[in-house]
Design a protein around this motif. Structure first.
Motif, mmCIF file in Angstrom:
data_model
loop_
_atom_site.group_PDB
_atom_site.id
_atom_site.type_symbol
_atom_site.label_atom_id
_atom_site.label_comp_id
_atom_site.label_asym_id
_atom_site.label_seq_id
_atom_site.Cartn_x
_atom_site.Cartn_y
_atom_site.Cartn_z
ATOM 1 N N GLN A 33 -12.641 -9.878 9.096
ATOM 2 C CA GLN A 33 -11.857 -10.886 8.394
ATOM 3 C C GLN A 33 -10.383 -10.764 8.750
ATOM 4 O O GLN A 33 -9.919 -9.735 9.196
ATOM 5 N N GLY A 34 -9.662 -11.806 8.535
ATOM 6 C CA GLY A 34 -8.233 -11.798 8.788
ATOM 7 C C GLY A 34 -7.878 -12.559 10.049
ATOM 8 O O GLY A 34 -8.740 -12.892 10.856
ATOM 9 N N PRO A 35 -6.585 -12.819 10.224
ATOM 10 C CA PRO A 35 -6.149 -13.654 11.328
ATOM 11 C C PRO A 35 -6.170 -12.973 12.689
ATOM 12 O O PRO A 35 -6.183 -13.631 13.716
ATOM 13 N N ASN A 36 -6.154 -11.668 12.717
ATOM 14 C CA ASN A 36 -6.133 -10.935 13.985
ATOM 15 C C ASN A 36 -7.488 -10.307 14.254
ATOM 16 O O ASN A 36 -8.218 -9.956 13.335
ATOM 17 N N SER A 37 -7.808 -10.123 15.521
ATOM 18 C CA SER A 37 -9.092 -9.517 15.850
ATOM 19 C C SER A 37 -9.082 -8.033 15.493
ATOM 20 O O SER A 37 -8.046 -7.376 15.578
ATOM 21 N N PRO A 38 -10.226 -7.490 15.084
ATOM 22 C CA PRO A 38 -10.302 -6.069 14.772
ATOM 23 C C PRO A 38 -9.907 -5.186 15.958
ATOM 24 O O PRO A 38 -9.235 -4.178 15.786
ATOM 25 N N VAL A 39 -10.296 -5.573 17.165
ATOM 26 C CA VAL A 39 -9.959 -4.769 18.340
ATOM 27 C C VAL A 39 -8.450 -4.829 18.580
ATOM 28 O O VAL A 39 -7.815 -3.818 18.886
ATOM 29 N N GLY A 40 -7.857 -5.996 18.415
ATOM 30 C CA GLY A 40 -6.413 -6.131 18.566
ATOM 31 C C GLY A 40 -5.649 -5.301 17.553
ATOM 32 O O GLY A 40 -4.649 -4.657 17.886
ATOM 33 N N ASN A 41 -6.130 -5.284 16.322
ATOM 34 C CA ASN A 41 -5.502 -4.461 15.291
ATOM 35 C C ASN A 41 -5.632 -2.979 15.625
ATOM 36 O O ASN A 41 -4.703 -2.201 15.414
ATOM 37 N N PHE A 42 -6.787 -2.585 16.135
ATOM 38 C CA PHE A 42 -6.997 -1.193 16.538
ATOM 39 C C PHE A 42 -6.006 -0.808 17.633
ATOM 40 O O PHE A 42 -5.349 0.222 17.567
ATOM 41 N N MET A 43 -5.897 -1.669 18.641
ATOM 42 C CA MET A 43 -5.003 -1.387 19.768
ATOM 43 C C MET A 43 -3.547 -1.304 19.296
ATOM 44 O O MET A 43 -2.781 -0.488 19.783
ATOM 45 N N MET A 85 0.859 -1.170 0.000
ATOM 46 C CA MET A 85 0.000 0.000 0.000
ATOM 47 C C MET A 85 0.906 1.233 0.000
ATOM 48 O O MET A 85 1.834 1.329 0.785
ATOM 49 N N THR A 86 0.588 2.174 -0.875
ATOM 50 C CA THR A 86 1.358 3.418 -0.910
ATOM 51 C C THR A 86 0.856 4.366 0.173
ATOM 52 O O THR A 86 -0.234 4.168 0.737
ATOM 53 N N GLU A 87 1.629 5.406 0.433
ATOM 54 C CA GLU A 87 1.202 6.389 1.427
ATOM 55 C C GLU A 87 -0.095 7.070 0.991
ATOM 56 O O GLU A 87 -0.972 7.315 1.816
ATOM 57 N N GLN A 88 -0.224 7.350 -0.289
ATOM 58 C CA GLN A 88 -1.450 7.981 -0.780
ATOM 59 C C GLN A 88 -2.652 7.055 -0.611
ATOM 60 O O GLN A 88 -3.726 7.490 -0.188
ATOM 61 N N GLU A 89 -2.490 5.782 -0.915
ATOM 62 C CA GLU A 89 -3.584 4.817 -0.746
ATOM 63 C C GLU A 89 -3.968 4.702 0.727
ATOM 64 O O GLU A 89 -5.163 4.660 1.055
ATOM 65 N N ALA A 90 -2.967 4.661 1.606
ATOM 66 C CA ALA A 90 -3.250 4.578 3.044
ATOM 67 C C ALA A 90 -3.977 5.829 3.524
ATOM 68 O O ALA A 90 -4.910 5.752 4.325
ATOM 69 N N SER A 91 -3.569 6.992 3.018
ATOM 70 C CA SER A 91 -4.214 8.243 3.415
ATOM 71 C C SER A 91 -5.663 8.289 2.930
ATOM 72 O O SER A 91 -6.562 8.732 3.662
ATOM 73 N N GLU A 92 -5.903 7.812 1.730
ATOM 74 C CA GLU A 92 -7.271 7.759 1.200
ATOM 75 C C GLU A 92 -8.123 6.777 1.998
ATOM 76 O O GLU A 92 -9.296 7.054 2.278
ATOM 77 N N ASP A 148 -16.578 10.658 10.252
ATOM 78 C CA ASP A 148 -17.003 11.977 10.721
ATOM 79 C C ASP A 148 -15.989 13.062 10.387
ATOM 80 O O ASP A 148 -16.189 14.226 10.736
ATOM 81 N N ALA A 149 -14.907 12.698 9.714
ATOM 82 C CA ALA A 149 -13.883 13.620 9.218
ATOM 83 C C ALA A 149 -13.283 14.503 10.313
ATOM 84 O O ALA A 149 -12.907 15.630 10.062
ATOM 85 N N GLU A 150 -13.146 13.941 11.519
ATOM 86 C CA GLU A 150 -12.539 14.746 12.591
ATOM 87 C C GLU A 150 -11.042 14.506 12.710
ATOM 88 O O GLU A 150 -10.394 15.041 13.593
ATOM 89 N N GLY A 151 -10.491 13.683 11.813
ATOM 90 C CA GLY A 151 -9.049 13.468 11.791
ATOM 91 C C GLY A 151 -8.559 12.358 12.697
ATOM 92 O O GLY A 151 -7.357 12.171 12.859
ATOM 93 N N GLU A 167 -0.536 7.755 13.060
ATOM 94 C CA GLU A 167 -0.510 6.379 13.569
ATOM 95 C C GLU A 167 -0.975 5.399 12.489
ATOM 96 O O GLU A 167 -0.392 4.329 12.316
ATOM 97 N N PHE A 168 -2.031 5.765 11.776
ATOM 98 C CA PHE A 168 -2.574 4.905 10.727
ATOM 99 C C PHE A 168 -1.548 4.664 9.639
ATOM 100 O O PHE A 168 -1.333 3.526 9.197
ATOM 101 N N LEU A 169 -0.887 5.737 9.185
ATOM 102 C CA LEU A 169 0.127 5.593 8.147
ATOM 103 C C LEU A 169 1.293 4.754 8.640
ATOM 104 O O LEU A 169 1.772 3.870 7.932
#
Length: 66
Positions: free
Chosen positions: A34-44, A1-8, A16-19, A58-60
């Motif tokens: 979906q995927g091997p890891n839990s969504p909450v674990g990925n969030f954390m 994934m490119t930085e632009q794709e990740a940003s999009e 809610d576009a609050e950043g 953090e997301f990038l």
């Protein structure tokens, strides 16, 4: 994934576009259950400052790691 794709993708998830992506927005994204890891674990894992929200930086960093 490119930085632009990740940003999009960040903009798509940040409905809610609050950043910041909240856990509710994170769980509402396509394919959140979906995927091997839990969504909450990925969030954390992405929420490195433990603010209970993922900033664009953090997301990038989480999605562009080698």
């Amino acid at each position: 994934m490119t930085e632009q794709e990740a940003s999009e993708l960040f903009d798509q998830i940040d409905t809610d576009a609050e950043g910041m992506i909240t856990l509710g927005e994170w769980l509402g994204r396509p394919h959140a259950d979906q995927g091997p890891n839990s969504p909450v674990g990925n969030f954390m894992s992405a929420d490195t400052d433990r603010s209970r929200a993922i900033s664009r930086e953090e997301f990038l960093r989480h999605n562009l790691r080698p």
